[in-house]
Design a protein around this motif. Sequence first.
Motif, PDB file in Angstrom:
ATOM      1  N   UNK A  70       0.826  -1.207   0.000  1.00  0.00           N
ATOM      2  CA  UNK A  70       0.000   0.000   0.000  1.00  0.00           C
ATOM      3  C   UNK A  70       0.862   1.259   0.000  1.00  0.00           C
ATOM      4  N   UNK A  71       0.298   2.349  -0.530  1.00  0.00           N
ATOM      5  CA  UNK A  71       0.908   3.662  -0.340  1.00  0.00           C
ATOM      6  C   UNK A  71       0.575   4.100   1.085  1.00  0.00           C
ATOM      7  N   UNK A  72       1.563   4.597   1.802  1.00  0.00           N
ATOM      8  CA  UNK A  72       1.345   4.874   3.226  1.00  0.00           C
ATOM      9  C   UNK A  72       1.806   6.277   3.591  1.00  0.00           C
ATOM     10  N   UNK A  73       1.399   6.686   4.756  1.00  0.00           N
ATOM     11  CA  UNK A  73       1.836   7.944   5.358  1.00  0.00           C
ATOM     12  C   UNK A  73       3.366   8.017   5.338  1.00  0.00           C
ATOM     13  N   UNK A  74       3.949   9.171   4.939  1.00  0.00           N
ATOM     14  CA  UNK A  74       5.412   9.244   4.821  1.00  0.00           C
ATOM     15  C   UNK A  74       6.154   8.853   6.113  1.00  0.00           C
ATOM     16  N   UNK A  75       5.529   9.083   7.267  1.00  0.00           N
ATOM     17  CA  UNK A  75       6.238   8.779   8.515  1.00  0.00           C
ATOM     18  C   UNK A  75       6.406   7.283   8.738  1.00  0.00           C
ATOM     19  N   UNK A  76       5.634   6.447   8.014  1.00  0.00           N
ATOM     20  CA  UNK A  76       5.778   5.003   8.162  1.00  0.00           C
ATOM     21  C   UNK A  76       6.261   4.347   6.870  1.00  0.00           C
ATOM     22  N   UNK A  77       6.903   5.162   6.001  1.00  0.00           N
ATOM     23  CA  UNK A  77       7.396   4.622   4.736  1.00  0.00           C
ATOM     24  C   UNK A  77       8.434   3.526   4.970  1.00  0.00           C
ATOM     25  N   UNK A  78       9.186   3.634   6.075  1.00  0.00           N
ATOM     26  CA  UNK A  78      10.217   2.616   6.348  1.00  0.00           C
ATOM     27  C   UNK A  78       9.618   1.283   6.770  1.00  0.00           C
ATOM     28  N   UNK A  79       8.348   1.289   7.185  1.00  0.00           N
ATOM     29  CA  UNK A  79       7.693   0.029   7.552  1.00  0.00           C
ATOM     30  C   UNK A  79       6.453  -0.185   6.679  1.00  0.00           C
ATOM     31  N   UNK A  80       6.592   0.178   5.414  1.00  0.00           N
ATOM     32  CA  UNK A  80       5.496   0.071   4.449  1.00  0.00           C
ATOM     33  C   UNK A  80       4.942  -1.356   4.384  1.00  0.00           C
ATOM     34  N   UNK A  81       5.847  -2.322   4.433  1.00  0.00           N
ATOM     35  CA  UNK A  81       5.410  -3.714   4.363  1.00  0.00           C
ATOM     36  C   UNK A  81       4.571  -4.098   5.571  1.00  0.00           C
ATOM     37  N   UNK A  82       4.997  -3.660   6.739  1.00  0.00           N
ATOM     38  CA  UNK A  82       4.264  -3.929   7.987  1.00  0.00           C
ATOM     39  C   UNK A  82       2.875  -3.311   7.923  1.00  0.00           C
ATOM     40  N   UNK A  83       2.818  -2.041   7.527  1.00  0.00           N
ATOM     41  CA  UNK A  83       1.533  -1.332   7.478  1.00  0.00           C
ATOM     42  C   UNK A  83       0.608  -1.972   6.440  1.00  0.00           C
ATOM     43  N   UNK A  84       1.191  -2.623   5.442  1.00  0.00           N
ATOM     44  CA  UNK A  84       0.378  -3.213   4.362  1.00  0.00           C
ATOM     45  C   UNK A  84      -0.025  -4.645   4.659  1.00  0.00           C
ATOM     46  N   UNK A  85       0.084  -5.068   5.909  1.00  0.00           N
ATOM     47  CA  UNK A  85      -0.018  -6.500   6.184  1.00  0.00           C
ATOM     48  C   UNK A  85      -1.431  -7.002   6.418  1.00  0.00           C
ATOM     49  N   UNK A  86      -2.432  -6.126   6.463  1.00  0.00           N
ATOM     50  CA  UNK A  86      -3.794  -6.609   6.665  1.00  0.00           C
ATOM     51  C   UNK A  86      -4.722  -6.118   5.562  1.00  0.00           C
ATOM     52  N   UNK A  87      -5.887  -6.728   5.473  1.00  0.00           N
ATOM     53  CA  UNK A  87      -6.883  -6.316   4.492  1.00  0.00           C
ATOM     54  C   UNK A  87      -7.641  -7.490   3.895  1.00  0.00           C
TER      55      UNK A  87
END
Lengths: 663, 132
Positions: A70-87
């Motif tokens: 997913x495209x994510x908030x710039x502050x969590x760009x380093x953990x983009x994979x983590x933030x994209x882990x549900x759905x």
Amino acid sequence: MTRQQGFWRRHAARLAALALILVLYGFARMPALTPAERTALAARFAFQRTALPRLPAALAGAGGPGHGVRQVNPSVANIQGWISSVGAGVALHDLDGDGLANDLCWVDPRVDRVMVAPAPGTGDRFPLFTLDPQPLAYDAATMAPMGCLPGDFNEDGLADLLVYYWGRSPVLFLRRADVPTLSAAAFAPVELLPGGPEPWYTNALTSADVDGDGHLDLIVGNYFQEASHLLDAHAAADVEMQKSMSHAPNGGRHHLLLWRRATAGAHPTAEFVDAPGAFDPQTDHSWTLAAGAADLDGDGLPEIYFANDFGNDRLLHNRSTPGHPHLVPVYGRRTLTTPQSKVLGHDSFKGMGVDFADLNGDGLLDIYVSNIAQNYALEENHFVWMSTGHPELMRRGIAPYVDRSEPLGLARSAWSWDARLADFDNDGVPEAIQASGFLRGRVDRWPELQELAMGNDDLLHLPGFWPHFRPGDDLSGHVHDPFFVRAASGRYFDVASELGLGDTQISRGIAVGDVDGDGRLDFVVANQWGDSFLFHNLSPRVGTFLGLDLRLPVTTGLDGPGARLGRPAVGAAATVHLPDGRRLVGQVDGGSGHSGKRAPTLHFGLGRLAAGTPMRVDLRWRDAGGSLRARTLWLTPGWHRIMLGDDDEAAAGATAAGLAEGS
Amino acid sequence: MTEPKDLRLAALRRFAFAITLLNLLGHTVLGFEQSWAAPLVCVATAYAAELLLETLLALQQGRRPRYLGVGGVGVVDFLLSAHITGLAVSMLLYTGERLAPIAFAAAARNWRSRRSAEMLPALKPVFAVRRR
């Protein structure tokens, strides 16, 4: 002294030490099955795997061909994979009213769309369509669907769908009475919150009649805080991560939405009102990934279990009266040999799935919870909260449960999400399955995650202190979904590989239901960033079964198309009395778990009970007026649709003949 | 000038005190995950193994077991090494509610200390400290 005696004498201490260690090693070994025993356990099952259809190009719209992160908030760009882990999420339900739970509503994160279609292999009864909130406010650039909960929310006998999101509060897709064919046009999108959308990040949503007024309420567990702007690649505000790995108090607000009123017709409505303060402060801000509701103490009101990431799971004892929810946290008790996290309500394990079934045959539901329990990763344990037989203790604030996952063999598998207990071979003993896996990549990042977890809680909420978890990084990304079968010893063993289910996949939700009505439960697994699959049950030599499709009369649309069918009796409880004295219990599930939603029917494996054998079935439910009712039927094995009428009283002794309609 | 041996024994005593304190705090304040039974089982196993093996070794070598007091080392000092081993195993390993694996680990770890001790008896306390 002979030479031999001399040898023993010289080495006595060493040999004693060796013997001591070997004896202790013997006790420390895990029970295992021989290959032949594993093969025999697995031979009772057979599943045919079919991928769910992909989004047809004609429906893709401007969204393009899909993505893998997913495209994510710039502050969590380093953990983009983590933030994209549900759905990924999936539900099995009877949407077209053909009497079978053979319709699917699922979320495919690759296209971030909610799709509805017949289960593969059940006939092309209607073309695949998507659920899109327009004309309601929706921005695909900052919002994403997380799951789909079917149910009859306006009580007109027509199945509706409730879709929950990251970035906005849920949307009700209410089935219109004037559009006969199942299609996108047959559903009217309606805001769940009458005041308009709010920026929620929902990962747990289930339905139950919490306040006992006879109508389904909604239990919502939000994960990130409101207004996190998590999926907004242009957001200025930073995202706040959890403030602790074990006691984070900064998750999204939780909500109990009480059913107020509804209408049917061409413009259906369903009105829910938020019950502020329904949850205690700790529950209210926990990082919830799964919610379950079931009446655990037999008082007719469902208890609520929140499986929480980054904090204690919560079991709430229900002491509500209609319109006045009263939910009290209850806690397990610790003994000399109980590890800290194996006390219900005091754990620090990463709860991500929850399900209910009676595993010890005491007529009370037990609770199965997924955590992260994987060798060389994180050695938590999953939970099997086994009832101690004293449900009355809940009134005194005590959770009458002890964790039995270790002796049952269910303590460890992988990083796991939805957990399901279901009897796939109809022998009367539930199997246990889990959706597993987190982030697939090439480089194992568990050492970095362990380092992060060892760090200071006061820095954890700042994403800048996190190691990167981006595409290419791997966390439990190469595991399979376990299929646990109970052996004669009473211990469960994972025979997924023997069954041909050993493929690695990154799974989130599991929906269970009998898609073809043959009495063998099928299941669907929703996968993150990959195809999702139907596992059609073709097990040979299964036992007989009792299937109950319990319905309640409609309260709206009395002369509409759904009136004859009624609505699923979510929360209704059945006790099956077998001729050998055993009791089987079950309750109609309103959507417990992470992102998988089982069909709202009851299924009991009966083992070798001969077809045609009548058995006593006690039913308990709450009618639309909020009164508890009961009925006893004599039923034979097979599927039965039963309309639980308002007119028949607590009618003990009523015969099945005139009431049950076999199918 | 201080005897080197005295220093080592003092270090061992301090280490044993410190790890005991850490475990007490861990199980009361710091939130150790292990059950309360874990340190008890590990320490009991380590003590038992240490006493059993010393008894057998003493019989074999025709000497007085050291725990009966040899050269100013009494039973408490004798068990310090096992004590540290037991507590270290119980706080570093998590086995759910299973106690057999940590009992095994405590016994096995204890034997390793003893093997070092047999080879270089004078350096035993040093080994006991360094190898942890």
